[in-house]
Design an enzyme around this catalytic site. Structure first.
Site, PDB file in Angstrom:
ATOM      1  N   GLU A 185       0.812  -1.222   0.000  1.00 49.38           N
ATOM      2  CA  GLU A 185       0.000   0.000   0.000  1.00 49.38           C
ATOM      3  C   GLU A 185       0.839   1.263   0.000  1.00 49.38           C
ATOM      4  O   GLU A 185       0.542   2.211  -0.732  1.00 49.38           O
ATOM      5  CB  GLU A 185      -0.945   0.023   1.202  1.00 49.38           C
ATOM      6  N   HIS A 254      -9.679  -4.539  11.510  1.00 48.31           N
ATOM      7  CA  HIS A 254     -10.383  -4.390  10.230  1.00 48.31           C
ATOM      8  C   HIS A 254     -11.675  -3.586  10.348  1.00 48.31           C
ATOM      9  O   HIS A 254     -12.515  -3.642   9.460  1.00 48.31           O
ATOM     10  CB  HIS A 254     -10.718  -5.759   9.641  1.00 48.31           C
TER      11      HIS A 254
HETATM   12  C1  LIG Z   1      -1.944  -4.181   4.754  1.00 47.27           C
HETATM   13  C2  LIG Z   1      -2.975  -5.123   4.280  1.00 47.27           C
HETATM   14  N1  LIG Z   1      -3.332  -5.096   2.984  1.00 47.27           N
HETATM   15  C3  LIG Z   1      -4.280  -5.939   2.524  1.00 47.27           C
HETATM   16  C4  LIG Z   1      -4.878  -6.830   3.366  1.00 47.27           C
HETATM   17  C5  LIG Z   1      -5.946  -7.771   2.837  1.00 47.27           C
HETATM   18  N2  LIG Z   1      -5.386  -9.108   2.709  1.00 47.27           N
HETATM   19  C6  LIG Z   1      -5.505  -9.983   3.721  1.00 47.27           C
HETATM   20  S1  LIG Z   1      -4.703 -11.393   3.413  1.00 47.27           S
HETATM   21  C7  LIG Z   1      -4.191 -10.880   1.913  1.00 47.27           C
HETATM   22  C8  LIG Z   1      -3.352 -11.791   1.077  1.00 47.27           C
HETATM   23  C9  LIG Z   1      -2.077 -12.166   1.748  1.00 47.27           C
HETATM   24  O1  LIG Z   1      -1.440 -13.195   1.060  1.00 47.27           O
HETATM   25  P1  LIG Z   1      -0.156 -13.935   1.607  1.00 47.27           P
HETATM   26  O2  LIG Z   1       0.747 -12.950   2.264  1.00 47.27           O
HETATM   27  O3  LIG Z   1       0.389 -14.715   0.496  1.00 47.27           O
HETATM   28  O4  LIG Z   1      -0.684 -14.877   2.766  1.00 47.27           O
HETATM   29  P2  LIG Z   1      -1.724 -16.089   2.669  1.00 47.27           P
HETATM   30  O5  LIG Z   1      -3.071 -15.488   2.834  1.00 47.27           O
HETATM   31  O6  LIG Z   1      -1.507 -16.769   1.380  1.00 47.27           O
HETATM   32  O7  LIG Z   1      -1.424 -16.954   3.842  1.00 47.27           O
HETATM   33  C10 LIG Z   1      -4.662  -9.602   1.655  1.00 47.27           C
HETATM   34  C11 LIG Z   1      -4.415  -8.838   0.427  1.00 47.27           C
HETATM   35  C12 LIG Z   1      -4.504  -6.800   4.719  1.00 47.27           C
HETATM   36  N3  LIG Z   1      -5.077  -7.608   5.624  1.00 47.27           N
HETATM   37  N4  LIG Z   1      -3.543  -5.954   5.153  1.00 47.27           N
END
Ligand SMILES: Cc1ncc(C[n+]2csc(CCOP(=O)(O)OP(=O)(O)O)c2C)c(N)n1
Ligand SMILES: [Mg+2]
Lengths: 450, 337
Positions: A185, A254
């Site tokens: 972000e 959130h």
């Molecule tokens: C700063 C932030 N940006 C976006 C999100 C929304 N979000 C939650 S999980 C996620 C994907 C994360 O993927 P990864 O790091 O690969 O972990 P996984 O879910 O695959 O375990 C997103 C975009 C968030 N929680 N925090």
């Protein structure tokens, strides 16, 4: 023993969905993990998997049925094909019996209680539109009209938006103008500000505004201040948009309302619409605005339908709207706060208290004049918002009324706000943490001494 | 010609993992199965409306936390994202308390106030449960800072996803950890997707073991579906950190079987891709097959373990449904001390 399969909840905000398709037929054997049906929520089509082993012995809700409430029995799984009798013997669930036999009327989810649109010219045509579609339409129309407008954010393109706000944009405008970003972000907000300084008009989607906290330095230090620091040479035409505030049960990190945070920043404009018409009209205005605009949406409102004027509907930034006129007290709110406010207004009316309701729509620059004019008439004011009470939007309104309309006030200005705690997860505590209709009614009774 | 490899990154998949003893195989089997069954139950309870909000299941990734748990010292700290149920169960946190937090009840680890994404246990050295992607990485680095400060020989493990690996604060943390030789293992759980985004669509460098190269942090790619490979790599990394040589990166190559959260239709990958992973690389099936072919235990003995695990999960589910919601007064407690 036969087991009923219930309509599952498939997202934090899902209350009902469409049973779009049965993948298994009556008589089919099912194993745990088998897909038995498909369900359409407002966000996506999801598969329902069997949890138990057995035979699908009855389908209680036919394919195509809309608005099936979560936890309604939709089918029965028996031990074998003959277990249908067992099902008939088990108490037939009332909701299933009441379910429409054929594809039926869609519920208009929490249909808009507002009718009067005094500020539209006679003959204006309206179309019922969800807030979700209205936001998409606003972006699509502005992208058609101006090649410098592009959309950027996490999951905005191929996934069609985490909350499906950018649905169809990739298909119409291509990957150069609808840009999926990594989860960075601070990086992409800064990049977009740079692109705006170079003259493009980015619309930056934050998956939710909670994640914009990662980027808040670029929003405030780079986007909001550059025009001033450059002595007026360099403006930053950019929109930062996304859902703001509590969704449902998503917990402390959130669920936060940022209206008051951004409202403090000179150089920013801050908008928080309630209806689909305002969402569309204000987003179009925000995209055309030569300044950085923080555009605060709300996940719970996305699926709600309102009448939206057909055509190039633009709502000016900085103008509040009197949604209902009244004489005894003024209620001021914005965004999802309007849902509590309108319900309370109706109940108060029934109790014989006539309230005037103002939807601020824009938080900064705030249309205090409209509020003051109303308070000059009613002498009383209650503000309603989901955000925290300390240094809130209500605090600002109270302060402005005390300094600029003191002589007209017949009672203290009261604020109805979210409670001064991080958002708890537990269902009962979350309910307590948010404002409610009863609190609004109580506050109005207090200021009207009734 | 292949790009020259940094001298400090390696692929542990190239070496045969150390065999497990019977006890180790059975320990791994039982603990991975507990996570699998617990998560399946959580998914069902979400569908019934008993769990709200976001619920991110760990199914498919079980070998990562269980293998690390097998290598770590009891007091080595763990910290992770919102996909945290497996980490808590592996750390020995009580299934009843985890499930009751998922249902938002007073017996939950956070008294029902945290939810699926936010649980903690000082006793088990588990520091959460964090909802903001990437935020746990500097926090985990801070745990390591405290370890070095106190010279207590503990190592901190910061778990994060392939998507989180693109957040800027991760690299700010790497730099400080490298600079100050902090005892922290960065465990990148590369499950190939961040929500709907495949690694190749979000990452300029998809070999995550190299993400520390510009900070001179060594890294390894590990077969995260093989609990033995995970334990081996973890043991190496722990030894490196504990001996004062600084941070270490482990890229755990794994896979999530379910959608990102309960509301993800997972249309960005094919059913065949998921099925192939399940059929050919399932971490639990691998252990099970080894146990049975080597004759370490019989089918019946494994059935017995299955039954015990199911009973634990059922007990947790019952507790989580019957435990009362928190008292209304809890709304106002724990804001400040
Ligand atoms: C700063 C932030 N940006 C976006 C999100 C929304 N979000 C939650 S999980 C996620 C994907 C994360 O993927 P990864 O790091 O690969 O972990 P996984 O879910 O695959 O375990 C997103 C975009 C968030 N929680 N925090
Ligand atoms: Mg991932």
């Amino acid at each position: 023993m036969a087991i009923e399969i219930l309509m599952p909840a498939l997202s934090p905000t899902m209350e009902e969905g469409k049973l779009s398709k049965w993948v298994k037929a009556v008589g089919d054997a099912v194993k745990p993990g088998d897909v038995i049906a498909e369900i359409e929520t407002d966000k996506a089509t999801m598969e329902v998997e069997a949890v138990d082993e057995g035979v699908l012995s009855a389908i209680l809700i036919p394919a195509g049925t809309e608005a099936v409430k979560v936890n309604t029995p939709i089918a029965v799984i028996g031990q074998d094909a003959n277990d249908t009798a067992a099902k008939a013997a088990s108490p037939a669930p009332a909701p299933a019996a009441a379910a429409p036999a054929a594809p039926a009327i869609v519920s208009a989810p929490a249909a808009a209680p507002v009718a009067p649109e005094a500020d539209y010219p006679a003959g204006t045509e309206f179309v019922a539109t969800t807030v979700r579609e209205a936001l998409r339409d606003a972006m699509a129309e502005e992208m058609r009209a101006d090649a410098d407008v592009f959309v950027m954010g996490e999951e905005v393109a191929e996934y069609q938006g985490a909350y499906k706000i950018t649905q169809g944009l990739l298909q119409e405008f291509g990957a150069d103008r609808v840009v999926d970003t990594p989860i960075t972000e601070h990086g992409f907000a800064g990049l977009a500000v740079g692109a705006a300084l170079a003259g493009l008009k980015p619309v930056v989607e934050f998956m939710t505004f909670n994640f914009a906290m990662q980027a808040i330095d670029q929003i405030i230090n780079s986007a909001a201040k550059t025009l001033y620091m450059s002595g007026g040479q360099m403006g930053c035409p950019i929109v930062f948009r996304g859902p703001n505030g509590a969704a449902a049960r998503v917990g402390a990190q959130h669920s936060q309302d940022y209206a008051a945070w951004y409202a403090q920043i000179p150089g920013l404009k801050v908008v928080q619409p309630w209806t689909a018409a305002d969402a569309k009209g204000l987003l179009k205005a925000a995209i055309r605005d030569p300044n950085p605009v923080v555009f605060l949406e709300n996940e719970i409102l996305y699926g709600q339908s309102f009448d939206v004027p057909v055509g190039d509907h633009v709502v000016p930034i900085g103008k509040a709207k009197i949604v209902k006129s009244g004489t005894d007290a003024t209620l001021v709110s914005f965004g999802i706060g309007m849902t509590y406010t309108m319900k309370a207004a109706a109940e108060l009316e029934a109790m014989g208290i006539s309230v005037e309701v103002i939807d601020l729509r824009t938080i900064r620059p705030m249309d205090v004049e409209t509020v003051i004019r109303s308070v000059m008439k009613t002498g009383r004011c209650v503000t309603v918002e989901e955000g925290w009470p300390v240094c809130s939007i209500g605090s600002e309104i109270a302060s402005r009324l005390v300094s600029e309309a003191f002589d007209y006030l017949d009672a203290p200005v009261l604020k109805v706000t979210g409670k001064d705690v991080p958002m708890p997860y537990a269902a009962n505590l979350e309910k307590l943490a948010l404002p409610n209709v009863g609190e609004v009614i109580e506050a109005v009774r207090a200021v009207t001494y009734r | 010609m292949a790009a020259p490899k940094s001298t400090r990154t390696k692929t542990s998949a190239e070496t045969e993992p150390t065999s497990f003893t019977r006890d180790e195989e059975l320990f791994a089997y039982r603990n991975m199965l507990l996570i699998r069954r617990f998560e399946e139950k959580a998914g069902q309870m979400y569908g019934m409306g008993l769990i709200g909000g976001f619920c991110h299941l760990y199914i498919g990734q079980e070998a990562v936390v269980v293998g690390m748990q097998m290598a770590k010292r009891d007091d080595d700290q763990f910290i992770t994202s919102y996909r945290d149920h497996g980490h808590m169960l592996a750390a020995g946190m009580d299934a009843d308390g985890v499930m009751a937090e998922l249902t938002g009840r007073r017996g939950g680890y956070s008294k029902g106030k945290g939810g699926s994404m936010h649980m903690f246990s000082i006793e088990k050295a588990f520091y959460g449960g964090h909802g903001i992607v990437g935020a746990q990485v500097p926090l985990g680095t801070g745990l390591a800072f405290a370890n070095k400060y106190r010279k207590d020989g503990r190592v901190a493990m910061a778990f994060f996803g392939d998507g989180a690996a693109n957040q800027g604060q991760v690299y700010e943390a790497f730099n400080m950890a490298g600079l100050w030789k902090l005892p922290v293992i960065y465990v990148i759980e590369n499950n190939r997707y961040a929500m709907g985004t495949a690694v190749s669509r979000a990452s300029s460098q998809t070999d995550f073991s190299k993400r520390g190269v510009s900070f001179d942090i060594p890294g390894e790619q590990v077969d995260g579906m093989d609990v033995r490979a995970v334990r081996d790599a973890s043991a190496r990394a722990l030894e490196f950190c504990r001996s004062g040589q600084g941070p270490y990166i482990l890229e755990m190559q794994t896979y999530r079987y379910r959608g990102h959260s309960m509301s993800d239709p997972a249309k960005y990958r094919s059913k065949e891709e998921v099925q192939k992973m399940r059929n050919e690389h399932d971490p639990i099936e691998q252990v099970r097959a080894r146990i049975l072919t080597s004759g370490m235990a019989s089918e019946d003995e494994l059935k017995q373990i299955d039954a015990e695990v199911r009973a634990t999960v059922q007990k947790a589910a019952d507790f989580a449904q019957n435990d009362p919601e928190p008292d209304a007064s809890e709304l106002w407690t724990d804001v400040v001390r």
